[in-house]
Design an enzyme around this catalytic site. Structure first.
Site, mmCIF file in Angstrom:
data_model
loop_
_atom_site.group_PDB
_atom_site.id
_atom_site.type_symbol
_atom_site.label_atom_id
_atom_site.label_comp_id
_atom_site.label_asym_id
_atom_site.label_seq_id
_atom_site.Cartn_x
_atom_site.Cartn_y
_atom_site.Cartn_z
ATOM 1 N N THR A 196 -6.694 12.462 -57.875
ATOM 2 C CA THR A 196 -7.716 13.282 -58.535
ATOM 3 C C THR A 196 -9.106 13.064 -57.929
ATOM 4 O O THR A 196 -9.392 11.983 -57.401
ATOM 5 C CB THR A 196 -7.755 12.911 -60.038
ATOM 6 O OG1 THR A 196 -8.868 13.551 -60.646
ATOM 7 C CG2 THR A 196 -7.906 11.407 -60.257
ATOM 8 N N ASP A 197 -9.962 14.061 -58.092
ATOM 9 C CA ASP A 197 -11.356 13.899 -57.639
ATOM 10 C C ASP A 197 -12.131 12.932 -58.538
ATOM 11 O O ASP A 197 -13.215 12.478 -58.182
ATOM 12 C CB ASP A 197 -12.067 15.265 -57.578
ATOM 13 C CG ASP A 197 -12.129 15.997 -58.915
ATOM 14 O OD1 ASP A 197 -11.553 15.513 -59.907
ATOM 15 O OD2 ASP A 197 -12.749 17.086 -58.955
ATOM 16 N N GLU A 198 -11.563 12.614 -59.724
ATOM 17 C CA GLU A 198 -12.304 11.750 -60.658
ATOM 18 C C GLU A 198 -12.487 10.330 -60.114
ATOM 19 O O GLU A 198 -13.321 9.581 -60.616
ATOM 20 C CB GLU A 198 -11.605 11.716 -62.023
ATOM 21 C CG GLU A 198 -11.552 13.090 -62.659
ATOM 22 C CD GLU A 198 -11.278 13.067 -64.148
ATOM 23 O OE1 GLU A 198 -11.365 12.002 -64.775
ATOM 24 O OE2 GLU A 198 -10.982 14.152 -64.685
ATOM 25 N N TYR B 162 -8.872 6.459 -67.253
ATOM 26 C CA TYR B 162 -7.952 7.304 -66.469
ATOM 27 C C TYR B 162 -8.317 7.237 -64.986
ATOM 28 O O TYR B 162 -7.458 6.959 -64.134
ATOM 29 C CB TYR B 162 -8.010 8.756 -66.964
ATOM 30 C CG TYR B 162 -7.424 9.745 -65.976
ATOM 31 C CD1 TYR B 162 -6.054 9.790 -65.737
ATOM 32 C CD2 TYR B 162 -8.244 10.624 -65.251
ATOM 33 C CE1 TYR B 162 -5.511 10.688 -64.807
ATOM 34 C CE2 TYR B 162 -7.717 11.518 -64.330
ATOM 35 C CZ TYR B 162 -6.342 11.541 -64.113
ATOM 36 O OH TYR B 162 -5.816 12.415 -63.192
HETATM 37 P P1 NAD Z 1 0.935 16.066 -66.889
HETATM 38 O O1 NAD Z 1 0.429 15.096 -67.898
HETATM 39 O O2 NAD Z 1 1.038 17.506 -67.252
HETATM 40 O O3 NAD Z 1 2.397 15.620 -66.395
HETATM 41 C C1 NAD Z 1 2.704 14.287 -66.112
HETATM 42 C C2 NAD Z 1 4.226 14.199 -65.996
HETATM 43 O O4 NAD Z 1 4.555 12.825 -65.684
HETATM 44 C C3 NAD Z 1 4.966 14.544 -67.293
HETATM 45 O O5 NAD Z 1 6.061 15.387 -67.023
HETATM 46 C C4 NAD Z 1 5.444 13.197 -67.818
HETATM 47 O O6 NAD Z 1 6.638 13.272 -68.574
HETATM 48 C C5 NAD Z 1 5.638 12.414 -66.528
HETATM 49 N N1 NAD Z 1 5.542 10.961 -66.719
HETATM 50 C C6 NAD Z 1 4.563 10.298 -67.389
HETATM 51 N N2 NAD Z 1 4.839 8.965 -67.391
HETATM 52 C C7 NAD Z 1 5.978 8.805 -66.672
HETATM 53 C C8 NAD Z 1 6.762 7.675 -66.303
HETATM 54 N N3 NAD Z 1 6.408 6.440 -66.688
HETATM 55 N N4 NAD Z 1 7.879 7.856 -65.567
HETATM 56 C C9 NAD Z 1 8.248 9.117 -65.185
HETATM 57 N N5 NAD Z 1 7.559 10.223 -65.527
HETATM 58 C C10 NAD Z 1 6.440 10.068 -66.263
HETATM 59 O O7 NAD Z 1 0.025 15.859 -65.600
HETATM 60 P P2 NAD Z 1 -0.551 16.932 -64.565
HETATM 61 O O8 NAD Z 1 -1.810 17.481 -65.096
HETATM 62 O O9 NAD Z 1 0.537 17.811 -64.147
HETATM 63 O O10 NAD Z 1 -0.928 15.948 -63.364
HETATM 64 C C11 NAD Z 1 0.047 15.562 -62.403
HETATM 65 C C12 NAD Z 1 -0.601 14.615 -61.400
HETATM 66 O O11 NAD Z 1 -1.683 15.273 -60.759
HETATM 67 C C13 NAD Z 1 -1.175 13.356 -62.034
HETATM 68 O O12 NAD Z 1 -0.933 12.287 -61.156
HETATM 69 C C14 NAD Z 1 -2.668 13.644 -62.129
HETATM 70 O O13 NAD Z 1 -3.409 12.454 -62.058
HETATM 71 C C15 NAD Z 1 -2.878 14.508 -60.912
HETATM 72 N N6 NAD Z 1 -3.991 15.481 -61.006
HETATM 73 C C16 NAD Z 1 -4.086 16.315 -62.078
HETATM 74 C C17 NAD Z 1 -5.103 17.275 -62.095
HETATM 75 C C18 NAD Z 1 -5.245 18.255 -63.237
HETATM 76 O O14 NAD Z 1 -6.210 19.018 -63.276
HETATM 77 N N7 NAD Z 1 -4.320 18.303 -64.187
HETATM 78 C C19 NAD Z 1 -6.021 17.351 -61.043
HETATM 79 C C20 NAD Z 1 -5.894 16.447 -59.976
HETATM 80 C C21 NAD Z 1 -4.859 15.532 -59.970
HETATM 81 O O1 DAU Z 2 -10.811 16.668 -62.086
HETATM 82 C C1 DAU Z 2 -9.428 16.492 -62.148
HETATM 83 C C2 DAU Z 2 -9.016 16.040 -63.535
HETATM 84 O O2 DAU Z 2 -9.180 17.181 -64.390
HETATM 85 C C3 DAU Z 2 -7.583 15.525 -63.594
HETATM 86 O O3 DAU Z 2 -7.474 14.371 -62.802
HETATM 87 C C4 DAU Z 2 -7.182 15.224 -65.039
HETATM 88 O O4 DAU Z 2 -5.823 14.830 -65.087
HETATM 89 C C5 DAU Z 2 -7.371 16.480 -65.856
HETATM 90 O O5 DAU Z 2 -7.056 16.232 -67.203
HETATM 91 C C6 DAU Z 2 -8.805 17.003 -65.740
HETATM 92 O O6 DAU Z 2 -9.730 16.107 -66.386
HETATM 93 P P1 DAU Z 2 -10.966 16.644 -67.258
HETATM 94 O O7 DAU Z 2 -11.380 15.586 -68.197
HETATM 95 O O8 DAU Z 2 -12.011 17.246 -66.402
HETATM 96 O O9 DAU Z 2 -10.214 17.866 -68.037
HETATM 97 P P2 DAU Z 2 -10.273 18.347 -69.581
HETATM 98 O O10 DAU Z 2 -9.551 19.648 -69.618
HETATM 99 O O11 DAU Z 2 -9.852 17.274 -70.500
HETATM 100 O O12 DAU Z 2 -11.809 18.624 -69.806
HETATM 101 C C7 DAU Z 2 -12.544 19.553 -69.001
HETATM 102 C C8 DAU Z 2 -13.983 19.547 -69.472
HETATM 103 O O13 DAU Z 2 -14.039 20.117 -70.797
HETATM 104 C C9 DAU Z 2 -14.578 18.159 -69.603
HETATM 105 O O14 DAU Z 2 -15.951 18.212 -69.237
HETATM 106 C C10 DAU Z 2 -14.446 17.822 -71.079
HETATM 107 C C11 DAU Z 2 -14.587 19.190 -71.744
HETATM 108 N N1 DAU Z 2 -13.838 19.366 -73.011
HETATM 109 C C12 DAU Z 2 -12.517 19.039 -73.037
HETATM 110 C C13 DAU Z 2 -11.773 19.197 -74.192
HETATM 111 C C14 DAU Z 2 -10.326 18.801 -74.242
HETATM 112 C C15 DAU Z 2 -14.454 19.905 -74.123
HETATM 113 O O15 DAU Z 2 -15.669 20.242 -74.086
HETATM 114 N N2 DAU Z 2 -13.736 20.064 -75.267
HETATM 115 C C16 DAU Z 2 -12.415 19.725 -75.360
HETATM 116 O O16 DAU Z 2 -11.818 19.878 -76.459
#
Ligand code: NAD
Ligand code: DAU
Length: 351
Positions: free
Chosen positions: A132-134, A157
């Site tokens: 992630t970019d975080e 996280y």
């Molecule tokens: P998600 O939470 O939707 O899915 C995570 C999956 O991992 C689920 O299917 C869960 O069952 C599985 N999992 C969790 N713990 C596990 C374990 N111990 N063993 C096996 N499986 C397990 O997550 P996502 O949003 O699809 O993110 C996927 C990946 O991409 C993560 O590594 C996250 O850090 C990264 N990522 C997410 C975003 C985003 O915007 N969502 C952006 C950048 C990177």
């Molecule tokens: O940048 C990549 C990341 O983006 C991933 O690595 C994470 O897995 C993914 O969850 C996401 O993280 P964020 O914290 O940015 O996403 P989220 O959707 O939780 O929140 C987006 C923005 O919205 C953040 O500034 C918090 C705000 N927010 C979120 C929720 C859930 C609100 O204002 N209200 C809300 O109820």
């Protein structure tokens, strides 16, 4: 990669993982093993359309269970691993950090160790860590995250993801494990679990519930349609350089409040509401602890080296996303029943 090369995709039942699994299965170039623990975020409904494909197999399991992972690597001669399994929600990491260290750090090292043992003396393997970019922390008003930006994670996280990135590089440096890492910005699109901003807002607008915007809604995120991320992952897995890092982003920054307003207007139009009615549901609530102000990815390297670019404009992507949630009401009903309600009440009742 040869036609029958077997790859392991972890977390394939989750949001991004399901799009990645579908892409690799449909390419027909791989035997795909999807390993997922099916936590609250994992859902096999996300993969119904491809579950009977001959080159796809689902295995339920925990990446933290090293004996099990080691056996899996003995049973299959994986040519590659694409590791997405993780705890992914920042708010949950604030209330329960230990689970994030277990899955994101210990689980990643368990996979790295099994790959190291199993791949010793073999060529043409690759461990791809999806990150992630975080990990780069938070930006002010100016500038972008590049691949050389120093790590500065600020939430449990992002600290756990930064730690797992470091372990991947350490296994490359110490044991010669071939790896690649990508760091992506915020994804959105089908199968997104409604604890995250965009699907949560869609769900609440549909149900006439308050739209909880943290703080003043001034935080900025860079949004990318999930299928564009999956396409980048396929490219990097097949053509990226070993030991390298690629940033993936949408060149698409939005202030949270502007995004929520836009979503309200799209939903009002699609629902046949009077314009402006959904905006009335916006409720400013207590801010997230340590809330990162701004993320913005510079994805120039990926564009220059591998020719990748986002394919969708944001408004087009949001329309597609809203349509998907309208067409998949049962999916949304299923994932927002049971445990979800408890999470929702606990999380938002004291804000
Ligand atoms: P998600 O939470 O939707 O899915 C995570 C999956 O991992 C689920 O299917 C869960 O069952 C599985 N999992 C969790 N713990 C596990 C374990 N111990 N063993 C096996 N499986 C397990 O997550 P996502 O949003 O699809 O993110 C996927 C990946 O991409 C993560 O590594 C996250 O850090 C990264 N990522 C997410 C975003 C985003 O915007 N969502 C952006 C950048 C990177
Ligand atoms: O940048 C990549 C990341 O983006 C991933 O690595 C994470 O897995 C993914 O969850 C996401 O993280 P964020 O914290 O940015 O996403 P989220 O959707 O939780 O929140 C987006 C923005 O919205 C953040 O500034 C918090 C705000 N927010 C979120 C929720 C859930 C609100 O204002 N209200 C809300 O109820």
């Amino acid at each position: 990669m040869v036609q029958d090369s077997v790859i392991l995709i972890t977390g394939g039942a989750g949001f991004i993982g399901s799009h990645v699994v579908r892409k690799f299965v449909q390419s027909g170039n791989y035997q795909v093993i999807n390993l997922d623990k099916l936590t609250y975020a994992g859902n096999l409904e996300n993969l119904r359309d491809i579950e009977n494909h001959a080159n796809y197999k689902f295995i339920k399991g925990d990446i933290c269970d090293f004996d099990f992972i080691r056996k899996l690597f003995n049973n299959y001669d994986f040519s590659g691993v694409i590791h997405l399994a993780a705890e992914s929600h920042v708010d949950r990491s604030i209330s329960n950090p230990m689970e994030f260290i277990q899955t994101n750090v210990v689980g990643t090292v368990s996979l790295l160790n099994a790959a190291k043992e199993s791949w010793s003396g073999k060529n043409g393997r690759r461990f791809y860590h999806v990150s992630t970019d975080e990990v780069y922390g938070s930006l002010g008003d100016e500038g972008f995250f590049t691949e050389t930006t120093s790590y500065d994670p600020k939430s449990p996280y992002s600290a756990s993801k930064a730690s797992s990135d470091h372990f991947v590089r350490a296994y490359g440096n110490t044991y010669g494990l071939p790896f690649v890492i990508s760091n992506c910005s915020n994804n959105y699109g089908p199968n997104h679990f409604p604890e995250k901003l965009i699907p949560l807002m869609i769900h609440n607008i549909q149900n006439g519930k308050p739209l909880p915007v943290y703080g003043k809604g001034e935080n900025i995120r860079d949004w990318l349609y999930v299928e564009d991320h999956a396409r980048a992952i396929e490219l990097i897995f097949e053509k990226g350089r070993n030991g390298d890092t690629y940033n993936i982003g949408g060149f698409n920054e939005w202030k949270n409040i502007d995004l929520v307003n836009l979503l309200c207007d799209i939903m009002d139009r699609k629902l046949g509401n009077t314009q402006g009615i959904s905006r009335e549901l916006i409720t400013f609530v207590k801010d997230r602890a340590g809330h990162d102000l701004r993320y913005a990815i510079d994805a120039t390297k990926l564009k220059g080296e591998l020719g990748w670019e986002p394919s969708l404009q944001f408004k087009e992507g949001l329309e597609k996303t809203v349509d998907w949630y309208f067409e998949n009401e049962q999916w949304l009903k299923d994932v927002t029943s049971g445990d979800y309600l408890r999470y929702y009440d606990e999380h938002y009742s004291n804000r």
